[in-house]
Enzyme design. Structure first.
Site, PDB file in Angstrom:
ATOM      1  N   ASP A  67      56.013  24.965  -9.238  1.00 41.98           N
ATOM      2  CA  ASP A  67      57.153  25.557  -9.945  1.00 41.98           C
ATOM      3  C   ASP A  67      58.488  25.120  -9.361  1.00 41.98           C
ATOM      4  OD1 ASP A  67      56.784  26.926  -7.577  1.00 41.98           O
ATOM      5  OD2 ASP A  67      56.335  28.849  -8.488  1.00 41.98           O
ATOM      6  N   ASN A 137      52.613  41.132  -6.906  1.00 46.61           N
ATOM      7  CA  ASN A 137      52.175  41.625  -8.220  1.00 46.61           C
ATOM      8  C   ASN A 137      51.065  40.750  -8.818  1.00 46.61           C
ATOM      9  OD1 ASN A 137      53.531  39.337  -8.996  1.00 46.61           O
ATOM     10  ND2 ASN A 137      54.986  40.349 -10.358  1.00 46.61           N
ATOM     11  N   HIS A 139      51.134  37.412  -9.077  1.00 47.75           N
ATOM     12  CA  HIS A 139      51.529  36.171  -9.750  1.00 47.75           C
ATOM     13  C   HIS A 139      51.081  34.931  -8.980  1.00 47.75           C
ATOM     14  CE1 HIS A 139      55.698  36.249  -7.621  1.00 47.75           C
ATOM     15  NE2 HIS A 139      55.123  35.143  -7.216  1.00 47.75           N
ATOM     16  N   GLU A 144      53.967  35.301 -14.108  1.00 46.19           N
ATOM     17  CA  GLU A 144      54.071  36.733 -13.856  1.00 46.19           C
ATOM     18  C   GLU A 144      53.004  37.481 -14.679  1.00 46.19           C
ATOM     19  OE1 GLU A 144      55.729  37.715 -11.466  1.00 46.19           O
ATOM     20  OE2 GLU A 144      57.870  37.294 -11.524  1.00 46.19           O
TER      21      GLU A 144
HETATM   22  C1  GLP Z   1      57.062  32.811  -5.051  1.00 47.12           C
HETATM   23  C2  GLP Z   1      56.418  31.509  -5.495  1.00 47.12           C
HETATM   24  C3  GLP Z   1      54.927  31.571  -5.426  1.00 47.12           C
HETATM   25  C4  GLP Z   1      54.488  32.131  -4.088  1.00 47.12           C
HETATM   26  C5  GLP Z   1      54.976  33.547  -3.966  1.00 47.12           C
HETATM   27  C6  GLP Z   1      54.567  34.190  -2.647  1.00 47.12           C
HETATM   28  O1  GLP Z   1      57.356  33.699  -6.066  1.00 47.12           O
HETATM   29  N1  GLP Z   1      56.795  31.081  -6.793  1.00 47.12           N
HETATM   30  O2  GLP Z   1      54.403  30.269  -5.621  1.00 47.12           O
HETATM   31  O3  GLP Z   1      53.093  32.113  -3.990  1.00 47.12           O
HETATM   32  O4  GLP Z   1      56.384  33.538  -4.036  1.00 47.12           O
HETATM   33  O5  GLP Z   1      55.384  33.704  -1.622  1.00 47.12           O
HETATM   34  P1  GLP Z   1      55.100  33.888  -0.100  1.00 47.12           P
HETATM   35  O6  GLP Z   1      54.111  32.848   0.272  1.00 47.12           O
HETATM   36  O7  GLP Z   1      56.433  33.637   0.539  1.00 47.12           O
HETATM   37  O8  GLP Z   1      54.612  35.251   0.113  1.00 47.12           O
END
Ligand code: GLP
Length: 266
Positions: A67, A137, A139, A144
């Site tokens: 993304d 959540n 995702h 989402e």
């Molecule tokens: C973001 C990214 C995700 C990631 C998530 C969790 O929203 N778009 O790809 O998995 O956060 O992030 P973290 O690894 O910092 O907990």
């Protein structure tokens, strides 16, 4: 699905770095699907250390990130392109032209960017291994809750919860995007292998729902239950809400014996 429960965040990173190194021995021109966030940082550090020691090369690797934010330029320090250059691409020998993120500028048509990204993944021969973290959540990428399991690379509006969780990474005067371009769930499921990596207690609830809950678009990560080669790699804290830990540990032991016997990338 395979669930690998390790003691610490560092063990998760080492496990993943070992397998990616093995994969690159077997297939030096593999296509990797990469993620951002805190979770893969230790993995990127290990892979770049191994590169520095001459143990692994990314010269022929291609990458596709999950993304990218919409509304900030690629060169902005908050862009995922910048994160990837800083944390990984800039530290290994991957040619930057082999690296892809779904960037949509202010003048681009998001639909065209989405289909071009899908086309590029296909032209590259598909993704051999897709890594992803998980939002609290449930995702994955920026898919989402309510994201269709049939979705492809497109624009998603972030939930207020995700915006608030990620706000710690933005200073108060900084613009924080509410939109992102993300691979869809169907794009992710097309990968030959998928790995969900999660560490920390704050991920335990989402991990429990994704692995042991019903398959539902309300928990996008539960889509991995539909994949024929899905591995979940978690530390003890992120695994703390799972109900079948004994079985997962036993299954990993049994599978390791089999992998040794056939000497395959497990
Ligand atoms: C973001 C990214 C995700 C990631 C998530 C969790 O929203 N778009 O790809 O998995 O956060 O992030 P973290 O690894 O910092 O907990």
């Amino acid at each position: 699905m395979e669930v690998v429960i390790l003691e610490t965040e560092n063990d998760v990173a080492t496990w993943a770095a070992d397998r990616i190194s093995d994969l690159l021995v077997q297939k030096p021109d593999a296509t990797l699907g990469l993620a951002t966030g805190n979770t893969p940082l230790a993995l990127y550090r290990r892979l770049s250390d191994r590169f520095a020691k001459g143990l692994v090369s990314f010269k022929n690797v291609k990458t596709f990130n999950l993304d990218e934010y919409i509304g900030i330029e690629e060169g902005n320090h908050q862009s995922y392109r910048t994160y990837m250059r800083k944390e990984f691409f800039g530290k290994v020998d991957i040619p930057l032209e082999n690296t892809h993120l779904p960037y949509c500028s202010a003048t681009d048509n998001p639909r065209e960017v989405g289909s071009a990204y899908e086309h590029d993944i296909e032209t590259a021969g598909g993704i051999d291994l897709q890594l992803f973290g998980i939002g609290a959540n449930g995702h994955i990428g920026f898919n989402e809750p309510t994201s269709s399991f049939g979705s492809r690379t497109r624009v998603k509006t972030l939930t207020k919860r995700t915006i608030s969780e990620n706000s710690r990474l933005f200073s108060p005067e900084e613009f924080q995007p509410h939109l992102a371009m993300t691979m869809g769930i169907a794009t992710i499921l097309d990968s030959r292998r998928v790995w969900l990596m999660a560490t920390g207690q704050h991920k335990a609830e989402a991990v429990g729902q994704a692995i042991e809950g019903p398959i539902s678009s309300m928990v996008p990560a539960s889509a991995l239950q539909l994949h024929e080669s899905a591995t979940v790699i978690v530390d003890r804290s992120a695994a703390s809400k799972l109900k079948h830990i004994d079985y997962y540990n036993w299954a990993v032991q049994e599978k390791t014996k089999l992998a040794r016997k056939f000497d395959t990338f497990p």
